[in-house]
Design a protein around this motif. Structure first.
Motif, PDB file in Angstrom:
ATOM      1  N   ILE A 164     -25.143  86.718  19.603  1.00  0.00           N
ATOM      2  CA  ILE A 164     -23.848  86.705  18.902  1.00  0.00           C
ATOM      3  C   ILE A 164     -22.744  86.982  19.906  1.00  0.00           C
ATOM      4  O   ILE A 164     -22.796  87.969  20.648  1.00  0.00           O
ATOM      5  CB  ILE A 164     -23.803  87.774  17.795  1.00  0.00           C
ATOM      6  CG1 ILE A 164     -24.939  87.570  16.789  1.00  0.00           C
ATOM      7  CG2 ILE A 164     -22.449  87.740  17.070  1.00  0.00           C
ATOM      8  CD1 ILE A 164     -25.090  88.722  15.804  1.00  0.00           C
ATOM      9  N   GLY A 165     -21.754  86.107  19.955  1.00  0.00           N
ATOM     10  CA  GLY A 165     -20.637  86.309  20.865  1.00  0.00           C
ATOM     11  C   GLY A 165     -19.347  85.775  20.297  1.00  0.00           C
ATOM     12  O   GLY A 165     -19.343  84.912  19.415  1.00  0.00           O
ATOM     13  N   ALA A 194     -28.032  81.097  17.961  1.00  0.00           N
ATOM     14  CA  ALA A 194     -26.910  81.668  18.697  1.00  0.00           C
ATOM     15  C   ALA A 194     -25.648  81.433  17.884  1.00  0.00           C
ATOM     16  O   ALA A 194     -25.382  80.300  17.460  1.00  0.00           O
ATOM     17  CB  ALA A 194     -26.783  81.035  20.076  1.00  0.00           C
ATOM     18  N   ILE A 195     -24.888  82.490  17.631  1.00  0.00           N
ATOM     19  CA  ILE A 195     -23.625  82.407  16.898  1.00  0.00           C
ATOM     20  C   ILE A 195     -22.519  82.610  17.920  1.00  0.00           C
ATOM     21  O   ILE A 195     -22.254  83.729  18.366  1.00  0.00           O
ATOM     22  CB  ILE A 195     -23.560  83.463  15.778  1.00  0.00           C
ATOM     23  CG1 ILE A 195     -24.734  83.288  14.815  1.00  0.00           C
ATOM     24  CG2 ILE A 195     -22.230  83.361  15.026  1.00  0.00           C
ATOM     25  CD1 ILE A 195     -24.853  84.400  13.775  1.00  0.00           C
ATOM     26  N   LEU A 196     -21.887  81.504  18.332  1.00  0.00           N
ATOM     27  CA  LEU A 196     -20.909  81.520  19.417  1.00  0.00           C
ATOM     28  C   LEU A 196     -19.546  81.104  18.874  1.00  0.00           C
ATOM     29  O   LEU A 196     -19.241  79.919  18.751  1.00  0.00           O
ATOM     30  CB  LEU A 196     -21.349  80.578  20.543  1.00  0.00           C
ATOM     31  CG  LEU A 196     -22.756  80.817  21.108  1.00  0.00           C
ATOM     32  CD1 LEU A 196     -23.055  79.830  22.221  1.00  0.00           C
ATOM     33  CD2 LEU A 196     -22.914  82.249  21.592  1.00  0.00           C
ATOM     34  N   MET A 197     -18.734  82.086  18.550  1.00  0.00           N
ATOM     35  CA  MET A 197     -17.445  81.836  17.901  1.00  0.00           C
ATOM     36  C   MET A 197     -16.304  81.860  18.923  1.00  0.00           C
ATOM     37  O   MET A 197     -16.313  82.647  19.861  1.00  0.00           O
ATOM     38  CB  MET A 197     -17.205  82.901  16.832  1.00  0.00           C
ATOM     39  CG  MET A 197     -18.265  82.909  15.742  1.00  0.00           C
ATOM     40  SD  MET A 197     -18.262  84.430  14.732  1.00  0.00           S
ATOM     41  CE  MET A 197     -18.972  85.618  15.883  1.00  0.00           C
ATOM     42  N   GLY A 198     -15.338  80.955  18.718  1.00  0.00           N
ATOM     43  CA  GLY A 198     -14.168  80.932  19.594  1.00  0.00           C
ATOM     44  C   GLY A 198     -14.513  80.705  21.042  1.00  0.00           C
ATOM     45  O   GLY A 198     -13.894  81.321  21.921  1.00  0.00           O
ATOM     46  N   GLY A 199     -15.475  79.812  21.319  1.00  0.00           N
ATOM     47  CA  GLY A 199     -15.928  79.628  22.690  1.00  0.00           C
ATOM     48  C   GLY A 199     -16.098  78.191  23.120  1.00  0.00           C
ATOM     49  O   GLY A 199     -16.598  77.929  24.209  1.00  0.00           O
ATOM     50  N   ASN A 200     -15.693  77.219  22.295  1.00  0.00           N
ATOM     51  CA  ASN A 200     -15.687  75.805  22.676  1.00  0.00           C
ATOM     52  C   ASN A 200     -17.026  75.314  23.227  1.00  0.00           C
ATOM     53  O   ASN A 200     -17.107  74.769  24.335  1.00  0.00           O
ATOM     54  CB  ASN A 200     -14.582  75.544  23.699  1.00  0.00           C
ATOM     55  CG  ASN A 200     -13.193  75.588  23.088  1.00  0.00           C
ATOM     56  OD1 ASN A 200     -13.004  75.269  21.920  1.00  0.00           O
ATOM     57  ND2 ASN A 200     -12.217  76.006  23.876  1.00  0.00           N
ATOM     58  N   ILE A 229     -24.728  77.996  16.142  1.00  0.00           N
ATOM     59  CA  ILE A 229     -23.613  77.966  15.195  1.00  0.00           C
ATOM     60  C   ILE A 229     -22.353  78.236  16.004  1.00  0.00           C
ATOM     61  O   ILE A 229     -22.269  79.254  16.702  1.00  0.00           O
ATOM     62  CB  ILE A 229     -23.785  79.029  14.098  1.00  0.00           C
ATOM     63  CG1 ILE A 229     -25.039  78.754  13.271  1.00  0.00           C
ATOM     64  CG2 ILE A 229     -22.541  79.100  13.202  1.00  0.00           C
ATOM     65  CD1 ILE A 229     -25.424  79.897  12.341  1.00  0.00           C
ATOM     66  N   ALA A 230     -21.383  77.338  15.948  1.00  0.00           N
ATOM     67  CA  ALA A 230     -20.176  77.504  16.752  1.00  0.00           C
ATOM     68  C   ALA A 230     -18.970  76.972  15.991  1.00  0.00           C
ATOM     69  O   ALA A 230     -19.044  75.918  15.359  1.00  0.00           O
ATOM     70  CB  ALA A 230     -20.319  76.780  18.090  1.00  0.00           C
ATOM     71  N   PHE A 231     -17.869  77.698  16.056  1.00  0.00           N
ATOM     72  CA  PHE A 231     -16.633  77.243  15.410  1.00  0.00           C
ATOM     73  C   PHE A 231     -15.447  78.067  15.896  1.00  0.00           C
ATOM     74  O   PHE A 231     -15.611  79.186  16.396  1.00  0.00           O
ATOM     75  CB  PHE A 231     -16.728  77.339  13.879  1.00  0.00           C
ATOM     76  CG  PHE A 231     -16.973  78.733  13.357  1.00  0.00           C
ATOM     77  CD1 PHE A 231     -15.925  79.603  13.102  1.00  0.00           C
ATOM     78  CD2 PHE A 231     -18.270  79.180  13.116  1.00  0.00           C
ATOM     79  CE1 PHE A 231     -16.159  80.886  12.619  1.00  0.00           C
ATOM     80  CE2 PHE A 231     -18.518  80.450  12.633  1.00  0.00           C
ATOM     81  CZ  PHE A 231     -17.458  81.310  12.383  1.00  0.00           C
ATOM     82  N   SER A 232     -14.261  77.484  15.743  1.00  0.00           N
ATOM     83  CA  SER A 232     -12.995  78.185  15.916  1.00  0.00           C
ATOM     84  C   SER A 232     -12.168  77.905  14.673  1.00  0.00           C
ATOM     85  O   SER A 232     -12.126  76.770  14.185  1.00  0.00           O
ATOM     86  CB  SER A 232     -12.255  77.705  17.162  1.00  0.00           C
ATOM     87  OG  SER A 232     -12.950  78.095  18.338  1.00  0.00           O
ATOM     88  N   THR A 233     -11.481  78.917  14.160  1.00  0.00           N
ATOM     89  CA  THR A 233     -10.855  78.846  12.843  1.00  0.00           C
ATOM     90  C   THR A 233      -9.357  78.562  12.929  1.00  0.00           C
ATOM     91  O   THR A 233      -8.635  79.208  13.697  1.00  0.00           O
ATOM     92  CB  THR A 233     -11.075  80.178  12.091  1.00  0.00           C
ATOM     93  OG1 THR A 233     -12.440  80.570  12.201  1.00  0.00           O
ATOM     94  CG2 THR A 233     -10.707  80.031  10.630  1.00  0.00           C
TER      95      THR A 233
END
Length: 378
Positions: A164-165, A194-200, A229-233
């Motif tokens: 998670i990051g 892997a949950i990679l948020m706000g990381g392109n 799982i990856a996203f930017s809001t």
């Protein structure tokens, strides 16, 4: 705050992390969160007050913690350090304890949470002010790599793990996955997700793989293992330029032709008909920290009940959007929920909400993935 400060407050640092970077010796791992450690900001309890989207109190829940979790969560926090040097030391400051509570602690319902301290690039180091020493991103990566190796050798014992990051943490984990997970079948077999948020995170256009990883695809269902799982809001049109959603113009990222930014909709994976379930700590973020000022700019007034957490299920609707050539998680308010404002500027979108706006959905996904991992007999 000064405009310069606003532009770097969040800590999605444009990092030049590379396996080819100058070798940097890593200090012995200091754990921010680790099972059996006291104090541990990642195990605060699970009591939760439930509110409607308009913040009308609906009741109190007491979720049950899994007594013997089958998996672990390994968390790398974003840029939060207010130290004046280019790279932080390994001292646990209030801002690290706050971010661990906000972003990682709620996962403790289903996993043992490990979170290493690392000598990250500080807010000063990425431009908030003039640092007293020159920042070196290789130092940050070396610490996390060392901590992950320590985790595997000393604590893992063949257990599945979720990475998670957020922001700088996601950039570090992208490199870690590429070097230490994706190319190593024995380790990759243990990756739950892997949950990679706000990381392109980068993939090839029209595919769920390629780009950053050769063997680790984007997740397409809640029971899929070994995926990302990856996203930017955002809740407003993504401006040009923006810091998220596009592979071009991302400093420190080597994007190849055909690469696009991965967007995974946590509401769709969790099967909640597009609705997000935000969860927030009742305790405010460290009020003396720079990050607290950024949170205030969102314009959201969160309740502070006596329970550890508050939740407003179904307050937002989400879907992955590719409008204006930016792949982001686009959200909109429903049933009278308050609309957040981009912070610190529209180029950042709702970066400071990435980890909490869909936290209930993400926890549900981790629960489903855990069951799938146990059933798989890996």
């Amino acid at each position: 705050m000064r405009s310069k400060g606003l532009l770097v407050i969040l800590g999605c640092v444009a990092m030049a992390i590379s396996s080819a970077a100058v070798a940097t010796s890593s200090a012995k791992t200091v754990w921010l969160c680790r099972p059996g450690q006291h104090p541990d900001p990642c195990t605060p309890g699970l009591s939760t007050t439930v509110y409607s989207p308009t913040l009308k109190k609906l009741g109190v829940e007491h979720p049950k913690q899994v007594p013997h979790p089958a998996i672990d969560c390994f968390y790398v926090y974003p840029t939060v350090s207010d130290q004046k040097t280019g790279n932080a030391n390994l001292h646990v400051d209030p801002e690290e304890r706050s971010i661990a509570l906000y972003q990682a602690a709620r996962y403790s319902q289903y996993c043992r949470v490990f979170a290493p301290m690392y000598r990250q690039e500080t807010l000063a180091g990425i431009g908030l002010s003039k640092p007293t020493t020159k920042p070196n991103p290789a130092i940050a990566y070396a610490d996390v790599q060392n901590a992950f190796e320590t985790y595997l050798k000393k604590y893992n014992q063949g257990r599945g793990f979720v990475l998670i990051g957020h922001s700088q943490g996601s950039f570090v984990l992208r490199e870690l996955i590429a070097n230490e997970v994706d190319r190593k079948p024995a380790v990759r077999r243990l990756l739950v997700s892997a949950i990679l948020m706000g990381g392109n995170v980068l993939v090839k256009k029209g595919k769920e793989i390629g780009g950053d990883f050769k063997h680790t695809p984007g997740c397409t269902k809640a029971t899929q293992l070994g995926c990302v799982i990856a996203f930017s809001t955002f809740d407003q049109p993504v401006p040009t330029p923006s810091l998220f959603g596009r592979p071009t113009g991302i400093l420190g990222t080597k994007a190849s032709k055909g690469d696009v930014v991965l967007c995974t909709d946590p509401a769709a994976l969790a099967g909640t008909s597009g609705l997000l379930d935000p969860i927030f700590p009742s305790q405010p973020f460290d009020p003396k920290s720079t990050l607290a000022a950024g949170i205030a700019l969102l314009g959201l007034t969160q309740p502070m009940p006596p329970t550890v957490w508050s939740t407003e299920p179904g307050s937002y609707r989400a879907h992955c959007s590719s409008a204006n050539n930016a792949n982001v998680l686009e959200i909109s308010t429903v049933r009278g929920a308050k609309t957040p404002q981009p912070s610190p500027t529209p180029e950042w979108g709702l970066h400071l909400l990435d980890a909490n706006i869909a936290l209930g959905n993400l926890i549900s996904i981790v629960k489903s993935e855990t069951a799938a991992f146990v059933e798989s007999g890996r």
